[in-house]
Motif scaffolding. Structure first.
Motif, mmCIF file in Angstrom:
data_model
loop_
_atom_site.group_PDB
_atom_site.id
_atom_site.type_symbol
_atom_site.label_atom_id
_atom_site.label_comp_id
_atom_site.label_asym_id
_atom_site.label_seq_id
_atom_site.Cartn_x
_atom_site.Cartn_y
_atom_site.Cartn_z
ATOM 1 N N GLU A 1 0.833 -1.206 0.000
ATOM 2 C CA GLU A 1 0.000 0.000 0.000
ATOM 3 C C GLU A 1 0.862 1.247 0.000
ATOM 4 O O GLU A 1 0.568 2.238 -0.662
ATOM 5 C CB GLU A 1 -0.915 0.006 1.221
ATOM 6 N N LYS B 1 2.345 1.734 -3.413
ATOM 7 C CA LYS B 1 1.261 2.148 -4.316
ATOM 8 C C LYS B 1 0.985 3.632 -4.150
ATOM 9 O O LYS B 1 0.895 4.391 -5.123
ATOM 10 C CB LYS B 1 0.009 1.339 -3.999
ATOM 11 N N GLU C 1 1.475 6.454 -7.055
ATOM 12 C CA GLU C 1 0.409 7.351 -7.527
ATOM 13 C C GLU C 1 0.844 8.794 -7.408
ATOM 14 O O GLU C 1 0.626 9.614 -8.294
ATOM 15 C CB GLU C 1 -0.870 7.106 -6.716
ATOM 16 N N ILE D 1 0.597 2.125 -12.496
ATOM 17 C CA ILE D 1 0.638 0.828 -11.818
ATOM 18 C C ILE D 1 -0.036 -0.203 -12.709
ATOM 19 O O ILE D 1 -1.260 -0.334 -12.727
ATOM 20 C CB ILE D 1 -0.081 0.893 -10.463
ATOM 21 N N TYR E 1 -1.123 -4.715 -9.651
ATOM 22 C CA TYR E 1 -1.134 -4.585 -8.193
ATOM 23 C C TYR E 1 -1.854 -5.811 -7.676
ATOM 24 O O TYR E 1 -3.073 -5.848 -7.615
ATOM 25 C CB TYR E 1 -1.866 -3.307 -7.778
#
Lengths: 314, 289, 427
Positions: free
Chosen positions: C210, C213, C217, C223, C226
């Protein structure tokens, strides 16, 4: 001589029950925990016995019902803050519903097909609970850690009541027409059906009852653990160990799972302390020896020796 | 991202992986066919073959491919011993007995292995690269697995069809009482079948040690897949086990690529459940005698 | 009937104590034997992953604890903590530490059972946290209920603390969402556009994923994948194939030690050569190089600690580790040692073993350094109480230094010992 043995047996039974009732008040926490675990495994063994013992349909997926119950209770407390007795019962209800849905198609298979299919169901459920699609509900690999805020005594007595209920239901089944019909299925399903017994409906009923108690026990246990996750909740150990206990005590008997659960859990605890590394191996040897030398289980053997009354009641 | 190449890729790889599962499933099915025993310890034979190869490689420098043959032989005799001493005694008894006995054996084997080998995860770094086959990039160890599986299964078919003992096995599978009356030593036949099953599982384990990770409790994972496969294909049917394993491998691979890795474990069970509902004795299964 | 049961219980207790006393004796045996007969030991319990998937790293954690116990019992204080009161051998008042280690088999439910055993049966005075976020997450409610202040050295998932008002368990390790620091930034700087994040379906890898990620972003990377894989996975080829098919230029994520080895093997076997490979946990361990050999060249990963960091006592710790166990230390043992140091400091500052609440208060208010890292946790009033706020992470890369494969710190800039080698060349 036999009368003496029967009296001793009765005294032992009463003493045992009495001890289990006062355990949390009299023993220290560690020993009371052992008593609690004994009750938990008796609940699993006894609930397994309701289907598999009476009908002969060996359920290798019992852990699925326990697991569904555990998750239902955990989620209802963690996400919805339900009152704990409601959560516990919900565990049983969800498990029973799950059994109903699964049982309708699966109980059409027989013998080894049924056993392996149920194993597949248990494994499939475990994996399903870990997938992305179930993640919002189950938190997948994260697991759910929650604080139900219940005292040890409450959990203990909850489990005690569950066991008492399950054993009582087993007793009721074994002495009823319902039970007789189940056992007829075990002896020869075709013949039973030709006599007009609706085996499908009976099997599903037994399946659902079996699942309810497993789910209820699982729900209570999840509050004891404060934690569920797919990998451990649906672990095959929780199918196998209760089966071994039931086999040891006597499959298809009422008190068999109780005896098996008590003796083997105490033994397991002793082995765990003494042979930590080879804990399970010793269990395995025990199981093999059991099957080779005492396959009908302790209780049935005692019945054959006429030490115990040869009746369906126990 | 084009879908078609992905599906094609997944299908081919799935078939290769499935063949390795098939090697395991065939042994399980053979045992059931001959003696109506579901051997829960079958996964442990896989594990033992894997560890045999691992230790052969790390301690003695034995080429892992040779270890496949070693595993075949060692597990053959190990299986024969297990059968003679233990499994033979529950032949003819209710299913629960053999299930529980083999389960006890299973626990004994993996727990002892755990105590001796420790649980730290190991692997054999042998066939590392890849080749392109039918337009798909496939790991060399998958190719090896397919090759070994094809070889052994072909050998098994030939054995069953043409040799005296092979025919004895088939006869016993069909009807063991009549086979006995015909003068076949069914006890020896059973031992042979069990030993063959163990040998196949051991050789699969040997290949697996080069392909994936090994650890003492790995057996259960493959057992679960093998179960799903033989029920899918029909208990006791070897062609069923083969076809079932290819279907299973393809399904696992496809769902892994198209959905997600975790779902790839679910769908095969779903397929199994569906097929059982439609045809309760599996694809090629026969009704209980 | 009751007396029979009592005898049975006593026998069982005796057998239990004898059997696992063997483990304890091995540890106690290290303390000099003369003065200890009179002083009652301070029992500190720990449930560690000695077997199972986390065994290798659990073992390192055990070593860290054992070193700490040895220093406390022999010298009187741990490395870098000589300025605290109660400097005589033993924890305080000359009382030696008795470490009780039980094996939780990398299994959360066993961990729960063992913590219950330690707290209620062995009646330990203090506890040291287990290995892994999974086990820590599971035992958290048990620790909270027992009201024993317990440092948690090796759990990085912030979910264990965020919003949970943990009052009795401060986090030692930097939170997981800070894993692989700098890699996304550097990927962006080098012009990469796509990233694949694959992670094991367990507590900390999820949190780590997380974190990556969120940063991807923020930096505007695409991405392309995932995805979580089952934690029991042993074949990473399918999921790595997916990353390759989607043309991910950066491959990040992973899980525990076996995962990082497996992912590299898988990438190698399908000839997938991203520009950057960055994996959690495994990369920092010597086993990574031992298993993969030259294949590790230019692979990056993270660590909370490396020999050579500038924390007080860190260098001496590495020397002590080398002397006792051979080879350099890595971050798991350092974290365990550092976690125990927090307990030590809190106890010594309060000066009384029975005042658990006061000890807990000190643990939550300390702003200090250990041999492992910086230490400061969210205060008791915060909903995230206990969450680590000061500890930092390092990004490493395996590079060829003077002909040898070595780990080089490449981020953050003020701790870096080498430059980031880009791109990853393949095998």
């Amino acid at each position: 001589m036999n009368r003496l043995i029967k009296q001793v047996g009765l005294i032992l039974l009463i003493a045992f029950s009495g001890m289990m009732v006062v355990a949390p008040l009299v023993f220290d926490r560690a020993d009371a925990t052992l008593a609690y675990l004994i009750l938990y495994f008796i609940a699993l063994a006894s609930s397994w016995n309701i289907l598999s013992g009476f009908t002969g349909y060996i359920n290798f997926g019992h852990a699925a019902f326990m697991g569904v119950g555990m998750y239902a209770t955990a989620i209802s407390i963690a996400d919805f803050s339900l009152w704990w007795p409601v959560s516990w019962i919900l565990g049983g209800v969800f498990a029973a519903t799950f059994a109903l849905i699964v049982g309708l198609p699966v109980l059409r298979t027989k013998g080894p097909y049924f056993a392996i299919t149920m194993l597949a169901v248990a494994e499939g459920t475990r994996v399903l609970f870990g997938t992305r699609y179930m993640e919002p509900i189950t938190r997948a690999g994260d697991g759910i850690a929650f604080s139900p805020g219940i005292s040890f005594q409450t959990k203990y007595y909850g489990m005690l009541v569950t066991v008492a209920l399950c054993v009582w239901v087993s007793y009721k089944i074994s002495t009823s027409q319902f039970g007789l019909r189940l056992m007829a299925i075990r002896e020869d399903e075709e013949a039973a059906e030709s006599m007009g017994i609706n085996s499908t409906r009976l099997k599903i009923s037994a399946f659902t009852i079996s699942a309810f108690f497993a789910g209820l026990a699982g729900g209570i246990h999840s509050t004891f653990l404060h934690y569920v996750d797919p990998f451990h909740t649906f672990n095959i150990q929780f199918t196998i160990i209760p089966i071994v206990m039931a086999v040891f005590g006597g499959v298809g008997t009422v008190l068999g799972p109780v005896i098996g659960g008590t003796v083997l859990q105490v033994l397991n605890d002793f082995i765990w302390a003494h042979f930590l590394q080879l804990n399970m191996a010793v269990f395995g040897v025990l199981l093999a020896a059991l099957i080779l030398f005492l396959p009908q289980g302790l209780l049935e053997w005692m019945k054959e020796m006429r030490w115990v009354e040869k009746t369906r009641k126990i | 991202m084009d879908l078609l190449p992905v599906i094609y890729n997944a299908l081919i790889v799935g078939i290769f992986i499935g063949s390795l599962y098939g090697l395991i499933a065939v042994g399980l099915s053979l045992v059931y066919g001959v003696m109506r025993v579901v051997n829960i310890a079958h996964g442990e034979f896989v594990m033992l073959g894997a560890f045999l190869t691992f230790f052969g490689w790390t301690l003695l420098g034995i080429n892992p491919i040779i270890s496949i043959v070693i595993a075949l032989v060692v597990l053959f005799f190990f299986g024969a011993i297990i059968h003679q001493c233990l499994v033979e005694r529950v032949i003819g008894k209710p299913m629960l007995s053999s299930l529980m006995l083999t389960f006890g054996i299973s626990i004994l084997i993996w727990n002892t292995a755990q105590a001796i080998f420790t649980t730290n995860i190991k692997a054999v770094s042998y066939l590392g690269g890849s080749v392109t086959f039918l337009g798909v990039n496939i790991s060399k160890s998958y190719i090896l697995g397919f090759g070994i599986a094809a070889l052994l299964v072909a050998a098994l078919f030939a054995f069953l069809k043409f040799t005296k003992w092979g025919k004895a096995i088939r006869a016993t599978s069909q009807n063991d009482e009549v086979a006995l009356v015909c003068g076949i030593d069914t006890k020896k036949v059973r031992t042979l079948a069990f030993a063959l099953g163990a040998a196949f599982a051991g050789s699969a384990g040997s290949v697996i040690s080069m392909t994936w990770f090994i650890f003492p409790q790995m057996g259960f994972n493959y057992l679960a897949k093998a179960f799903a496969i033989i029920v899918l294909g029909g208990l006791g049917s070897i062609p069923g086990a083969l076809i079932g394993s290819l279907i299973y491998g393809a399904a696992e691979s496809l769902t892994g690529q198209l959905l997600e890795a975790r779902m790839s474990q679910v769908v095969p069970f779903a397929i199994l459940a569906t097929i059982l509902v439609v045809k309760p004795s599996g694809l090629f299964g026969v009704r209980e005698r | 009937m009751n007396s029979k049961k009592r005898k049975e219980i006593n026998r069982r207790e005796f057998l239990k104590k004898t059997a696992t006393g063997a483990a304890g004796i091995a540890v106690i045996g290290m303390a000099p034997r003369f003065a200890w007969a009179q002083k009652k030991p301070v029992k500190i319990g720990a449930s560690i992953s000695l077997t199972g998937k986390y065994a290798r790293t659990g073992e390192e954690q055990k070593r860290g604890y054992e070193l700490w116990v040895a220093h406390i019992n022999n010298v009187g204080y741990s490395l870098g903590k000589g300025h605290l009161p109660h400097k005589e051998p033993g924890l305080i008042h000359g009382r030696p530490v008795e470490l009780i280690v039980l094996d939780d088999r990398s299994d959360p439910t066993t961990g729960v059972r063992l913590f219950n055993e330690l707290i209620y049966n062995r009646k330990v005075d203090f506890l040291l946290g287990p290995y892994s976020s999974s086990v820590s997450n599971a035992v958290a409610p048990v620790i909270e209920e027992s009201k024993i202040p317990t440092p948690i050295p090796m759990a990085s998932s912030p979910k264990i603390w965020k919003g949970k008002h943990r009052q009795w368990m401060p986090q030692i390790q930097p939170p997981a969402n800070l894993r692989l620091p700098g890699i996304v930034k550097m990927a962006k700087e080098k012009g990469n556009k796509t990233i694949a994040i694959i992670y094991s379906d367990a507590a900390f890898p999820r949190a780590a994923a997380e974190g990556v990620k969120e940063r991807a972003e923020r930096y505007g990377l695409d991405i392309v994948l995932y995805e979580a894989y089952p934690k029991t996975l042993t074949d990473w080829i399918p999921i790595v194939t997916k990353a390759k098919d989607r043309k991910a230029e950066v491959l990040a994520g992973g899980g525990y030690l076996p995962d990082s080895i497996g992912i590299v093997k898988a990438a190698k076997s399908i000839n997938y050569v991203p520009s950057i490979i960055s994996l959690v946990v495994g990369v920092a361990l010597p086993d990574f190089k031992d298993s993969l050999g030259n294949a590790v060249l230019n692979i990056t990963g993270d660590a909370d600690w490396e020999p050579g960091v500038e924390y007080p006592g860190a260098k001496e710790y590495n020397d002590a580790y080398k002397k006792r166990y051979g080879g350099d230390a890595e971050y798991h043992s350092a974290g365990a040692y550092g976690g125990a140091q927090i307990l030590e400091e809190a106890i010594k500052r309060v000066g009384n073993l029975k005042e658990r609440k006061a000890i807990r208060d000190v643990m939550y208010s300390l702003d200090t350094l250990t041999i492992f890292n910086g230490y400061k946790v969210m205060p008791l009033e915060s909903p995230d109480s206990g969450l680590q706020a000061a500890a930092k992470r390092l990004l490493l890369q395996w590079q060829r230094v003077r002909g040898e494969l070595k780990k080089v710190v490449i981020y953050p800039p003020d701790a870096a010992t080498g430059k980031f080698i880009y791109p990853f060349q393949g095998w």
